[in-house]
Design a protein around this motif. Structure first.
Motif, PDB file in Angstrom:
ATOM      1  N   LEU A 199      -2.919  85.878  38.222  1.00 16.91           N
ATOM      2  CA  LEU A 199      -3.917  85.298  39.112  1.00 16.91           C
ATOM      3  C   LEU A 199      -5.211  86.073  38.935  1.00 16.91           C
ATOM      4  CD1 LEU A 199      -1.843  84.959  42.416  1.00 16.91           C
ATOM      5  CD2 LEU A 199      -2.252  83.219  40.676  1.00 16.91           C
ATOM      6  N   ARG A 200      -6.315  85.351  38.862  1.00 18.10           N
ATOM      7  CA  ARG A 200      -7.613  86.007  38.753  1.00 18.10           C
ATOM      8  C   ARG A 200      -8.592  85.319  39.691  1.00 18.10           C
ATOM      9  NH1 ARG A 200     -11.300  82.961  36.311  1.00 18.10           N
ATOM     10  NH2 ARG A 200     -10.676  81.411  34.791  1.00 18.10           N
ATOM     11  N   SER A 201      -9.644  86.020  40.051  1.00 17.94           N
ATOM     12  CA  SER A 201     -10.646  85.427  40.921  1.00 17.94           C
ATOM     13  C   SER A 201     -11.401  84.343  40.169  1.00 17.94           C
ATOM     14  CB  SER A 201     -11.607  86.501  41.430  1.00 17.94           C
ATOM     15  OG  SER A 201     -12.275  87.089  40.351  1.00 17.94           O
ATOM     16  N   LEU A 202     -11.873  83.350  40.915  1.00 21.50           N
ATOM     17  CA  LEU A 202     -12.680  82.298  40.309  1.00 21.50           C
ATOM     18  C   LEU A 202     -14.061  82.840  39.992  1.00 21.50           C
ATOM     19  CD1 LEU A 202     -11.781  79.225  42.525  1.00 21.50           C
ATOM     20  CD2 LEU A 202     -10.885  79.836  40.287  1.00 21.50           C
ATOM     21  N   GLU A 203     -14.639  82.339  38.908  1.00 20.46           N
ATOM     22  CA  GLU A 203     -15.955  82.778  38.468  1.00 20.46           C
ATOM     23  C   GLU A 203     -16.862  81.562  38.311  1.00 20.46           C
ATOM     24  OE1 GLU A 203     -15.103  84.868  34.878  1.00 20.46           O
ATOM     25  OE2 GLU A 203     -13.958  86.421  35.910  1.00 20.46           O
TER      26      GLU A 203
ATOM     27  N   PHE B 173      -7.879  81.482  43.729  1.00 23.47           N
ATOM     28  CA  PHE B 173      -7.499  82.140  42.476  1.00 23.47           C
ATOM     29  C   PHE B 173      -7.394  81.131  41.359  1.00 23.47           C
ATOM     30  CE2 PHE B 173      -5.673  84.935  45.698  1.00 23.47           C
ATOM     31  CZ  PHE B 173      -6.074  86.172  45.233  1.00 23.47           C
ATOM     32  N   GLY B 174      -7.642  81.591  40.142  1.00 24.68           N
ATOM     33  CA  GLY B 174      -7.308  80.842  38.947  1.00 24.68           C
ATOM     34  C   GLY B 174      -5.947  81.322  38.482  1.00 24.68           C
ATOM     35  N   VAL B 175      -5.138  80.404  37.965  1.00 22.58           N
ATOM     36  CA  VAL B 175      -3.797  80.745  37.490  1.00 22.58           C
ATOM     37  C   VAL B 175      -3.795  80.739  35.976  1.00 22.58           C
ATOM     38  CG1 VAL B 175      -1.371  80.057  37.477  1.00 22.58           C
ATOM     39  CG2 VAL B 175      -2.746  79.705  39.532  1.00 22.58           C
ATOM     40  N   ILE B 176      -3.301  81.813  35.407  1.00 24.40           N
ATOM     41  CA  ILE B 176      -3.184  81.948  33.952  1.00 24.40           C
ATOM     42  C   ILE B 176      -1.706  82.104  33.649  1.00 24.40           C
ATOM     43  CG2 ILE B 176      -3.823  83.326  31.946  1.00 24.40           C
ATOM     44  CD1 ILE B 176      -6.157  84.420  33.657  1.00 24.40           C
TER      45      ILE B 176
ATOM     46  N   LYS C  24      -0.962  90.490  38.207  1.00 20.99           N
ATOM     47  CA  LYS C  24      -0.036  90.082  37.161  1.00 20.99           C
ATOM     48  C   LYS C  24       1.370  89.983  37.709  1.00 20.99           C
ATOM     49  CE  LYS C  24      -2.773  92.208  33.562  1.00 20.99           C
ATOM     50  NZ  LYS C  24      -2.819  93.156  32.445  1.00 20.99           N
ATOM     51  N   GLY C  25       1.984  88.834  37.506  1.00 19.73           N
ATOM     52  CA  GLY C  25       3.371  88.626  37.880  1.00 19.73           C
ATOM     53  C   GLY C  25       4.234  88.502  36.638  1.00 19.73           C
ATOM     54  N   LYS C  26       5.475  88.171  36.848  1.00 13.74           N
ATOM     55  CA  LYS C  26       6.397  88.051  35.723  1.00 13.74           C
ATOM     56  C   LYS C  26       6.049  86.845  34.840  1.00 13.74           C
ATOM     57  CE  LYS C  26      11.325  87.867  34.645  1.00 13.74           C
ATOM     58  NZ  LYS C  26      12.677  87.895  35.189  1.00 13.74           N
TER      59      LYS C  26
END
Length: 66
Positions: free
Chosen positions: A9-13, A62-65, A3-5
């Protein structure tokens, strides 16, 4: 998850693969990359498994949220 500001970023599924395939197969993206051929789900799953089974990994995806 990292988690950034402004983004996370999360791993791809596995359930991300159809969306990634569709994005990758868009004309806009294919014009900007070295790969011009359309990607199918068999190739997409092969890429995913190969990427996730490398030890040590040669790349991180990574996936970006936001």
């Amino acid at each position: 998850m990292i988690k950034g500001k402004y983004v996370k970023l999360r791993s791809l599924e596995l359930n991300d693969l159809p969306k990634l395939r569709d994005w990758r197969n868009s004309k806009f993206v294919r014009k900007a990359t070295r790969e011009y051929r359309l990607l199918n789900m068999i190739n997409q799953k092969h890429w995913f498994e190969k990427t996730h089974n490398e030890n040590p990994p040669s790349s991180l995806m990574f996936g970006v949220i936001n």
